[in-house]
Design an enzyme around this catalytic site. Structure first.
Site, PDB file in Angstrom:
ATOM      1  N   ASP A 123       0.832  -1.195   0.000  1.00  0.00           N
ATOM      2  CA  ASP A 123       0.000   0.000   0.000  1.00  0.00           C
ATOM      3  C   ASP A 123       0.876   1.258   0.000  1.00  0.00           C
ATOM      4  O   ASP A 123       1.886   1.324   0.715  1.00  0.00           O
ATOM      5  CB  ASP A 123      -0.862  -0.025   1.273  1.00  0.00           C
ATOM      6  CG  ASP A 123      -1.945   1.030   1.282  1.00  0.00           C
ATOM      7  OD1 ASP A 123      -2.733   1.056   0.325  1.00  0.00           O
ATOM      8  OD2 ASP A 123      -1.992   1.820   2.250  1.00  0.00           O
TER       9      ASP A 123
ATOM     10  N   GLU B 138       1.926  -0.318  -4.912  1.00  0.00           N
ATOM     11  CA  GLU B 138       0.947   0.678  -5.390  1.00  0.00           C
ATOM     12  C   GLU B 138       1.740   1.971  -5.587  1.00  0.00           C
ATOM     13  O   GLU B 138       2.155   2.607  -4.619  1.00  0.00           O
ATOM     14  CB  GLU B 138      -0.151   0.884  -4.340  1.00  0.00           C
ATOM     15  CG  GLU B 138      -1.205   1.859  -4.818  1.00  0.00           C
ATOM     16  CD  GLU B 138      -2.024   2.485  -3.673  1.00  0.00           C
ATOM     17  OE1 GLU B 138      -3.141   2.920  -3.936  1.00  0.00           O
ATOM     18  OE2 GLU B 138      -1.536   2.545  -2.532  1.00  0.00           O
TER      19      GLU B 138
HETATM   20  C1  NOJ Z   1      -4.490   2.964  -0.902  1.00  0.00           C
HETATM   21  C2  NOJ Z   1      -5.563   1.939  -0.699  1.00  0.00           C
HETATM   22  O1  NOJ Z   1      -5.796   1.251  -1.910  1.00  0.00           O
HETATM   23  C3  NOJ Z   1      -6.764   2.691  -0.192  1.00  0.00           C
HETATM   24  O2  NOJ Z   1      -7.920   1.887  -0.175  1.00  0.00           O
HETATM   25  C4  NOJ Z   1      -6.443   3.214   1.181  1.00  0.00           C
HETATM   26  O3  NOJ Z   1      -7.518   4.004   1.647  1.00  0.00           O
HETATM   27  C5  NOJ Z   1      -5.179   4.076   1.171  1.00  0.00           C
HETATM   28  N1  NOJ Z   1      -4.129   3.484   0.394  1.00  0.00           N
HETATM   29  C6  NOJ Z   1      -4.661   4.316   2.570  1.00  0.00           C
HETATM   30  O4  NOJ Z   1      -4.123   3.139   3.110  1.00  0.00           O
END
Ligand code: NOJ
Length: 523
Positions: free
Chosen positions: A211, A269
């Site tokens: 993440d 990500e």
């Molecule tokens: C990206 C995640 O995909 C999302 O769902 C989340 O709210 C944020 N990061 C914070 O962790």
């Protein structure tokens, strides 16, 4: 260790993203769980996916549905506890499906024992050094330390009350106040992450989606930022909150652990749009794969789709790592709706599924995409995403793409749960979209995905690129290294297909021609 010359399992894999709250409820409490995934593993086997990516299932107060982690080395009872994860890993491996988990290194929950200890210990303490606590500015510290907004809306700083009852320091949270950012300059933070990585890898987990992998490191002095372009997943490349150089040391640290488990993968990500900057995350001693969101941002338009593909392939080539492809996930509007909704939106989404599955690299399918689910317009009083409240009720947030999956039957909850009180209401008009209904229909979206994934696997190993072929305006045509051509028609008139055998089409041909809003594969 360097990226191996032999293609690893993830190079052309199809990953299926399970949003655990919404896949299947195994215990009848109205919220999906891991035993629910085990119960419907046959759906994933029949679909032919290679791996699952599970959104967070670790212990969490669920302020951001699991992205606020209170214990990174245990599974939340809501999802069935650690035993349920073990059962899922075993059952998935038995049918040849890998299991990857979400890892959340940028922040913890405010309920994490570290954060609670930091609140209790007060300014200057070692406990506060695990997070980003700072004094305020202005008289009595009434202003936050800088002007950063939270991605969810409102300031990225929250002021605490000190143990003696006085107004105190501020802590940084790029997301919700219940998600305090960790201080990655403190070595304890990496040591703890290493424990977490080893904990899951030793249990048989096959890797992690990381993440906010472009977050974590913060710029020295935490300078003010320009306040245009703040929104979830739309940050610009010059945003000081993200993509700071020191983040690469963190990824090197993570990779050094992963190299002890050579069959395990990391997928970051990475919301970084400059190709050279993006590629840095994929150097041989950093991440294995980086999420690339260009197809999510492209309209159903041949030129835009082509640019997104070219750009993604160029970034992957710079990095020497496989490309990744995704049309949707739990943070964005479902593509059926993005492309206009209704029958047209569905037709375009089906065509794009064939584009997605024709591309070389790792493909991610978000649960429900294989059913052609649209986003759901939900009433205000059921919205749960923190974005709704934090934006002052101006942004509805992401709940509309997270509605539970319909499995069978003629009315909600469509066998998602035995309870009628499911965590987000399901539309009554989903009767024809259930898995059971689509299994009976050879032309369903589910049938299309199954066949396309089967054909994709049959194509063997993909080369690193594709060859773009000449095509009329509004038509995109590209050929894989194995000679299979994918043609997608985003125009308004039918177009000719190249000579060869038709392998699959997203809709019936029109007198041998490819109709508008349709894609096909020809060999
Ligand atoms: C990206 C995640 O995909 C999302 O769902 C989340 O709210 C944020 N990061 C914070 O962790």
């Amino acid at each position: 260790m360097t990226n191996s010359p032999v293609s690893p399992w993830w190079s052309d894999a199809v990953f299926y993203q399970v949003y655990p709250r919404s896949f299947r409820d195994g215990n009848g409490d109205g919220v999906g769980d891991l035993d629910g995934v085990v119960e419907h593993l046959d759906h994933l086997s029949n679909l032919g996916v290679d791996a699952i990516w599970l959104n967070p299932v670790t212990v969490s107060p669920m302020a951001d549905h699991g992205y606020d982690v209170a214990d990174p080395r245990d599974v939340d009872p809501l999802f069935g506890g650690l035993g349920a994860l073990d059962r899922l890993v075993e059952a998935a491996h038995a049918v040849g499906i890998k299991v990857t988990m979400d890892l959340v290194p940028n922040h913890t929950s405010s309920q994490h024992p570290w954060f609670q200890a930091a609140l209790a210990a007060g300014p200057g303490s070692a406990q506060r050094q695990r997070y980003l606590f700072r004094d305020g500015t202005g008289p009595g510290g009434i202003h936050p330390p800088n002007n950063w907004p939270s991605i969810f809306g409102g300031p990225a700083w929250t002021r605490v009350v000190e143990p003696d009852g006085s107004p105190g320091q501020y802590y940084l949270h790029l997301f919700d106040p219940e998600q305090p950012d960790l201080n990655w300059e403190n070595p304890e933070v990496f040591d703890d992450l290493e424990k977490t990585l080893r904990f899951w890898l030793e249990r048989g987990v096959d890797g992690f989606r990381i993440d906010v992998a472009h977050g974590m490191a913060k710029p020295p002095g935490l300078p003010d930022m320009s306040l245009t372009g703040n929104a979830l997943l739309r940050n610009s490349d010059d945003d000081p909150r993200f993509n700071n150089d020191a983040v690469h040391d963190i990824h090197r640290g993570i990779r050094s652990v992963l190299d002890d488990f050579p069959e395990a993968v990391t997928i970051g990500e990475i919301w970084v749009f400059d190709n050279a900057d993006f590629a840095k995350y994929l150097r041989p001693d950093e991440l294995h794969l980086g999420f690339n969101f260009r197809l999510v941002r492209a309209d159903f338009d041949a030129t835009e789709i082509k640019e997104a593909i070219e750009n993604s392939l160029a970034a992957a080539e710079l990095a020497g790592s496989p490309a990744t492809w995704t049309l949707s996930n739990h943070d964005v509007e479902r593509e059926v709706t993005r492309y206009g909704g209704g029958p047209d939106g569905l037709a375009k989404a089906r065509a794009m599924a064939l584009v997605l599955l024709a591309l070389p690299g790792a493909v991610f399918v978000y649960n429900g995409e294989e059913l052609g689910l649209p986003n759901v317009e939900l009433p205000d009083d059921v919205l749960q995403d923190p974005v709704w409240e934090r934006s002052g009720y101006s942004e509805r947030g992401r709940d509309g793409c997270r509605v539970p999956l319909p499995w069978a039957g003629a009315a909600p909850p469509f066998d998602f749960s035995t309870s009628h009180d499911v965590w987000l209401p399901m539309p009554t008009e989903w009767t024809d979209l259930t898995v059971a209904a689509q299994e009976r229909d050879p032309d369903s979206t589910l049938a299309l995905f199954r066949r396309a994934i089967e054909l994709r696997h049959g194509r063997g190993s993909f080369g690193p690129g594709v060859e773009f072929l000449e095509a009329p305006p509004h038509v995109l045509s590209f050929r894989g290294t194995d000679g299979v051509t994918c043609v997608v028609n985003t125009g308004t008139t039918p177009t000719a297909l190249p000579p060869g055998d038709l392998l699959i089409a997203s809709a019936a041909l029109d007198d041998g021609q490819l109709p508008p809003q349709t894609a096909a594969w020809v060999r």
